[in-house]
Motif scaffolding. Structure first.
Motif, short mmCIF file in Angstrom:
data_model
loop_
_atom_site.label_atom_id
_atom_site.label_comp_id
_atom_site.label_asym_id
_atom_site.label_seq_id
_atom_site.Cartn_x
_atom_site.Cartn_y
_atom_site.Cartn_z
N ILE A 177 4.47 5.17 8.17
CA ILE A 177 3.87 6.45 7.95
C ILE A 177 2.87 6.37 6.75
N GLU A 178 1.59 6.64 6.93
CA GLU A 178 0.59 6.63 5.76
C GLU A 178 0.72 8.01 5.03
N GLU A 225 -1.05 13.89 3.13
CA GLU A 225 -1.71 14.44 2.00
C GLU A 225 -3.02 15.16 2.52
N ILE A 226 -3.75 14.53 3.31
CA ILE A 226 -5.28 15.04 3.69
C ILE A 226 -5.15 16.17 4.74
N VAL A 286 2.59 13.63 -1.40
CA VAL A 286 3.68 13.58 -0.27
C VAL A 286 4.30 12.26 -0.71
N ALA A 287 5.65 12.38 -0.81
CA ALA A 287 6.50 11.20 -1.35
C ALA A 287 7.85 11.21 -0.51
N VAL A 288 8.54 10.04 -0.40
CA VAL A 288 9.87 9.93 0.25
C VAL A 288 10.85 10.01 -1.09
N LYS A 289 11.89 10.97 -0.69
CA LYS A 289 12.78 11.58 -1.53
C LYS A 289 14.30 11.37 -0.90
N LYS A 290 15.26 11.29 -1.53
CA LYS A 290 16.56 11.30 -1.09
C LYS A 290 17.18 12.75 -0.91
N ASP A 291 17.92 12.94 0.25
CA ASP A 291 18.42 14.41 0.36
C ASP A 291 19.72 14.14 -0.38
N VAL A 292 20.52 15.18 0.11
CA VAL A 292 21.91 15.50 -0.61
C VAL A 292 22.74 14.42 0.01
N ASP A 309 0.81 -1.19 -0.18
CA ASP A 309 0.00 -0.08 -0.17
C ASP A 309 0.99 1.19 -0.08
N ASP A 310 0.30 2.21 0.26
CA ASP A 310 1.22 3.89 0.23
C ASP A 310 1.68 3.97 1.87
N GLN A 311 1.89 2.66 2.55
CA GLN A 311 2.68 3.07 3.80
C GLN A 311 3.84 3.00 3.66
#
Length: 234
Positions: free
Chosen positions: A166-167, A172-173, A186-192, A156-158
């Motif tokens: 984290i959901e 987003e809501i 909302v998304a999980v991204k990589k930092d520097v 799922d999106d968890q």
């Protein structure tokens, strides 16, 4: 002895010569973490287990260069990989990981619908699995020929971030409920530094007045700190 989530191990300095054991858990381990923290004078373990199974249910001993696996079930735990109808899947096939055993709890407090979805009576298709109840983890996994389990992420999106589940939809809501925001993701991204973090993306009524810090402060009033995106992008 050090027990920590891999994302913390990734940014810590390994300057503890007396350290005998490192146990990584709470989220997926990486080859970089394994290479940094596993040395000849130290044991490195990778563990897995949802809170709903009273935490750790599997464990693997890993050395640099080993495939990343969550290992085999600990005593009193039983695991299987199943399809959508809870039929047992053959070795090497990807499906949902289910857990049975003494550690599986009874359900969620005051959430009967969610409890009935996740905690189910063991079906006839899993007769070989000890125990009467199973917990549906929502995690994708593959059981290898040697019995070791490869963790394949969520269905799922968890997401798991720094040990927290984290959901993304919940954040987003909350973003969408703020004034002047018409859409959010909302998304999980990589930092520097190559570390995972939460990033929020918003569409605003007045882009010129979009204030990232104000949005984060408003989210902090209704969400725990680990669910507040570290960056908000228009």
């Amino acid at each position: 002895v050090l027990h920590a989530v891999p994302s913390l191990l990734a940014v810590m300095e390994d300057d503890i010569p007396s350290l005998r054991i490192v146990n990584a858990g709470g989220e997926a381990c990486t080859t970089q973490v394994l290479s940094r923290w596993s040395i000849p004078s130290r044991s490195f373990y990778n563990s897995y287990g949802p809170t709903e199974t009273t935490v750790t249910a599997t464990m693997a001993t890993l050395k640099p260069g080993d495939p990343i696996t969550i290992g085999i079930p600990l005593p009193n735990y039983n695991l299987a990989v199943v399809d959508e109808k809870l039929n047992l899947l053959p070795v090497g096939e990807r499906g949902e990981l289910v857990v049975s055993g003494a550690g599986v709890c009874k359900g969620y407090i005051n959430l009967p619908e969610l409890t009935s979805q996740k905690f189910v009576q063991k079906p006839a298709s899993l007769a070989a699995l000890p125990g009467d109840m199973i917990y549906r983890t929502g995690d994708a996994a593959i059981i290898n020929a040697d019995g070791g389990i490869d963790f394949q992420g969520r269905f799922d999106d968890q997401v798991k971030l720094r040990g927290y589940r984290i959901e993304l939809g919940e954040i987003e809501i909350r973003l969408g409920n703020l004034s002047d925001i018409t859409a959010a993701a909302v998304a999980v991204k990589k930092d520097v530094n190559g570390q995972d973090h939460l990033a929020g993306y918003v569409v605003c009524d007045d882009p010129v007045k979009m204030n990232q810090q104000h949005i984060r402060e408003e989210l902090a009033k209704v969400l725990p700190p680990y669910m507040v995106p570290s960056v908000i992008v228009q």
